[in-house]
Design a protein around this motif. Structure first.
Motif, PDB file in Angstrom:
ATOM      1  N   LEU A   1       1.656  19.337 -10.722  1.00 41.56           N
ATOM      2  CA  LEU A   1       0.872  20.343  -9.998  1.00 41.56           C
ATOM      3  C   LEU A   1       1.694  21.594  -9.726  1.00 41.56           C
ATOM      4  O   LEU A   1       1.236  22.710  -9.977  1.00 41.56           O
TER       5      LEU A   1
ATOM      6  N   ILE B   1       4.529   8.100   6.013  1.00 38.58           N
ATOM      7  CA  ILE B   1       5.611   7.444   5.271  1.00 38.58           C
ATOM      8  C   ILE B   1       6.799   7.205   6.195  1.00 38.58           C
ATOM      9  O   ILE B   1       7.376   6.120   6.218  1.00 38.58           O
TER      10      ILE B   1
ATOM     11  N   LEU C   1      -3.927  18.768 -17.051  1.00 35.92           N
ATOM     12  CA  LEU C   1      -3.415  20.124 -16.872  1.00 35.92           C
ATOM     13  C   LEU C   1      -2.659  20.646 -18.083  1.00 35.92           C
ATOM     14  O   LEU C   1      -2.642  21.845 -18.326  1.00 35.92           O
TER      15      LEU C   1
ATOM     16  N   ILE D   1      -4.413   3.844   7.166  1.00 32.20           N
ATOM     17  CA  ILE D   1      -3.667   2.588   7.285  1.00 32.20           C
ATOM     18  C   ILE D   1      -2.580   2.701   8.350  1.00 32.20           C
ATOM     19  O   ILE D   1      -2.382   1.790   9.157  1.00 32.20           O
TER      20      ILE D   1
ATOM     21  N   ILE E   1       0.822  -1.208   0.000  1.00 35.61           N
ATOM     22  CA  ILE E   1       0.000   0.000   0.000  1.00 35.61           C
ATOM     23  C   ILE E   1       0.854   1.254   0.000  1.00 35.61           C
ATOM     24  O   ILE E   1       0.652   2.137  -0.820  1.00 35.61           O
ATOM     25  N   TRP E   2       1.849   1.310   0.882  1.00 43.00           N
ATOM     26  CA  TRP E   2       2.506   2.608   0.991  1.00 43.00           C
ATOM     27  C   TRP E   2       3.525   2.885  -0.103  1.00 43.00           C
ATOM     28  O   TRP E   2       3.700   4.047  -0.478  1.00 43.00           O
TER      29      TRP E   2
ATOM     30  N   ILE F   1       2.976   7.514  -6.270  1.00 42.63           N
ATOM     31  CA  ILE F   1       1.926   8.377  -6.831  1.00 42.63           C
ATOM     32  C   ILE F   1       2.165   9.818  -6.392  1.00 42.63           C
ATOM     33  O   ILE F   1       2.149  10.748  -7.210  1.00 42.63           O
ATOM     34  N   LEU F   2       2.429  10.001  -5.097  1.00 44.98           N
ATOM     35  CA  LEU F   2       2.592  11.362  -4.599  1.00 44.98           C
ATOM     36  C   LEU F   2       3.804  12.039  -5.218  1.00 44.98           C
ATOM     37  O   LEU F   2       3.758  13.211  -5.596  1.00 44.98           O
TER      38      LEU F   2
ATOM     39  N   VAL G   1       2.804  12.972  -8.776  1.00 42.18           N
ATOM     40  CA  VAL G   1       1.730  13.943  -8.937  1.00 42.18           C
ATOM     41  C   VAL G   1       2.170  15.342  -8.530  1.00 42.18           C
ATOM     42  O   VAL G   1       1.719  16.338  -9.078  1.00 42.18           O
TER      43      VAL G   1
ATOM     44  N   LEU H   1      -3.552   6.608   3.220  1.00 41.49           N
ATOM     45  CA  LEU H   1      -2.252   6.408   3.854  1.00 41.49           C
ATOM     46  C   LEU H   1      -2.343   6.641   5.357  1.00 41.49           C
ATOM     47  O   LEU H   1      -1.838   5.859   6.163  1.00 41.49           O
TER      48      LEU H   1
ATOM     49  N   TYR I   1      -2.289  11.013 -15.848  1.00 36.94           N
ATOM     50  CA  TYR I   1      -3.622  11.604 -15.662  1.00 36.94           C
ATOM     51  C   TYR I   1      -3.513  13.110 -15.467  1.00 36.94           C
ATOM     52  O   TYR I   1      -4.190  13.894 -16.125  1.00 36.94           O
ATOM     53  N   TYR I   2      -2.601  13.532 -14.603  1.00 36.64           N
ATOM     54  CA  TYR I   2      -2.477  14.964 -14.339  1.00 36.64           C
ATOM     55  C   TYR I   2      -1.901  15.718 -15.521  1.00 36.64           C
ATOM     56  O   TYR I   2      -2.304  16.839 -15.796  1.00 36.64           O
TER      57      TYR I   2
ATOM     58  N   ILE J   1       1.693   4.333  -3.050  1.00 37.95           N
ATOM     59  CA  ILE J   1       1.186   5.667  -2.718  1.00 37.95           C
ATOM     60  C   ILE J   1       2.313   6.694  -2.742  1.00 37.95           C
ATOM     61  O   ILE J   1       2.145   7.806  -3.254  1.00 37.95           O
ATOM     62  N   VAL J   2       3.469   6.311  -2.230  1.00 37.86           N
ATOM     63  CA  VAL J   2       4.594   7.253  -2.267  1.00 37.86           C
ATOM     64  C   VAL J   2       4.971   7.575  -3.710  1.00 37.86           C
ATOM     65  O   VAL J   2       5.219   8.728  -4.055  1.00 37.86           O
TER      66      VAL J   2
ATOM     67  N   PHE K   1       6.150   4.249   8.357  1.00 41.94           N
ATOM     68  CA  PHE K   1       6.340   2.951   7.711  1.00 41.94           C
ATOM     69  C   PHE K   1       7.813   2.640   7.487  1.00 41.94           C
ATOM     70  O   PHE K   1       8.235   1.498   7.585  1.00 41.94           O
TER      71      PHE K   1
ATOM     72  N   ILE L   1      -5.901   9.795  -1.510  1.00 38.72           N
ATOM     73  CA  ILE L   1      -4.694   8.998  -1.296  1.00 38.72           C
ATOM     74  C   ILE L   1      -4.102   9.277   0.073  1.00 38.72           C
ATOM     75  O   ILE L   1      -3.717   8.375   0.816  1.00 38.72           O
TER      76      ILE L   1
END
Lengths: 258, 70
Positions: free
Chosen positions: A37, B60, A144, B29, A22-23, A29-30, A33, B26, A139-140, A26-27, B63, B22
């Motif tokens: 932006l 983060i 944009l 969790i 999971i993490w 993605i962040l 992204v 995070l 996607y972004y 996500i990291v 984790f 998102i």
């Protein structure tokens, strides 16, 4: 092969217990992204932070989509590499320290399948999270900036991914002769920095160096044609990965028996 | 209210909602894991504060560093 699958499954289960599934995505993605932006909102950010004299006008050129993609890949190649090294630096070293490796290896498990199962699981995690992150950034960029053809996007994804896999394999290699995860992480990062600096300053002689793959990805994104030396760099990267894996298996065997 | 109306919501929602989502996943969790885990690297209450109040980087960090139990 059957035994290998058991070890591989064990790795996957451990990763999901650690919430790595999971993490880590996500990291990624962040990381991905963040870049489009900030580039998109740069004029507003400068405005809001102030500090400019009244009436000052700043004209910032709107970056093209491929420039944004290059910036995103830059994030993957710095902070992303750091995350890869941090998550995989203890993959064998920590197990040896805690004695889990010894418990597994008394059973009739070959050293080769022990190491390759770990490597394959880490590779799977890396590619899945890298893909999710890059798709999110796509996607972004499309929202944009402007639409990027999926083929270009996918080719740059593959090219840069080979370099990331090389980094991961290097971490596994240093895992095989160090018991402390911190030392492994430090050595790997030092070697990566050294490789990148060396091959970018001597790029005329080291055109086949895998650490030039990110540079080639950038030229590909900008000019839309694949540079000549890409093939040799890819081949060297793949051979290098195989050699590193074989070496780490044999070193690991010698260290564990001693 | 004027500020609320002055924002162009239709343009901003598709940009901002995925990120908030998102971030929430995070955070949740990390909190669930913190409740379940027996021992963390360092005091537990400190990690709770870090996860809840340090935006994005907190979970983060938890984790990467906090879960490592010797």
């Amino acid at each position: 092969m059957n035994l290998w699958m058991v070890l591989f499954n064990k790795e996957l289960v451990e990763m999901s217990r650690n919430f790595k599934w999971i993490w880590v995505p996500i990291v990624f993605i962040l990381l991905a992204v963040k870049e489009p932006l900030t580039l998109y909102y740069m004029p507003q950010i400068i405005d809001a932070l102030g500090g400019l004299p009244e009436g000052a006008v700043i004209e910032l050129p709107v970056p093209s989509a491929s420039e944004v993609l290059i910036a995103i890949l830059g994030q993957f190649n710095t902070l992303g590499v750091l995350i890869i090294v941090l998550t995989s630096m203890g993959i064998i070293a920590a197990e040896r320290k805690s004695g889990v490796a010894a418990i597994i290896l008394v059973k009739p498990v070959s050293y080769a399948s022990f190491v390759t199962a770990k490597w394959a699981a880490a590779m799977l995690l890396l590619w899945v999270s890298y893909f999710i992150g890059y798709v999110a950034s796509w996607y972004y960029v499309v929202i944009l900036f402007e639409a990027v053809p999926f083929i270009d996007f996918f080719q740059s994804f593959l090219l840069n991914g080979i370099w990331l896999s090389f980094v991961l394999t290097m971490t596994i290699f240093f895992n095989s002769f160090n018991k402390s995860p911190g030392v492994v992480g430090f050595i790997t990062i030092a070697i990566i920095i050294l490789l990148s600096v060396l091959s970018s300053s001597f790029s005329h002689w080291l055109q086949w160096s895998p650490s030039l793959l990110p540079t080639y990805t950038n030229t590909f994104l900008l000019s839309n044609e694949i540079p000549d030396n890409v093939l040799s760099a890819i081949i060297v990267a793949i051979i290098g990965m195989i050699v590193l894996l074989v070496c780490s298996i044999s070193i690991f065997r010698r260290k564990e028996l001693a | 209210m004027e500020l609320f109306n002055s924002i162009n919501w239709a343009a901003i929602v598709p940009i901002i909602v995925p990120i908030i989502l998102i971030q929430l996943i995070l955070l949740i969790i990390a909190v669930i894991d913190l409740c379940r885990i027996e021992k963390t690297n360092g005091p537990k209450w400190l990690w709770a504060i870090i996860i809840l109040f340090v935006n994005l980087v907190g979970p983060i960090l938890y984790f990467v560093i906090g879960r490592r139990n010797q």
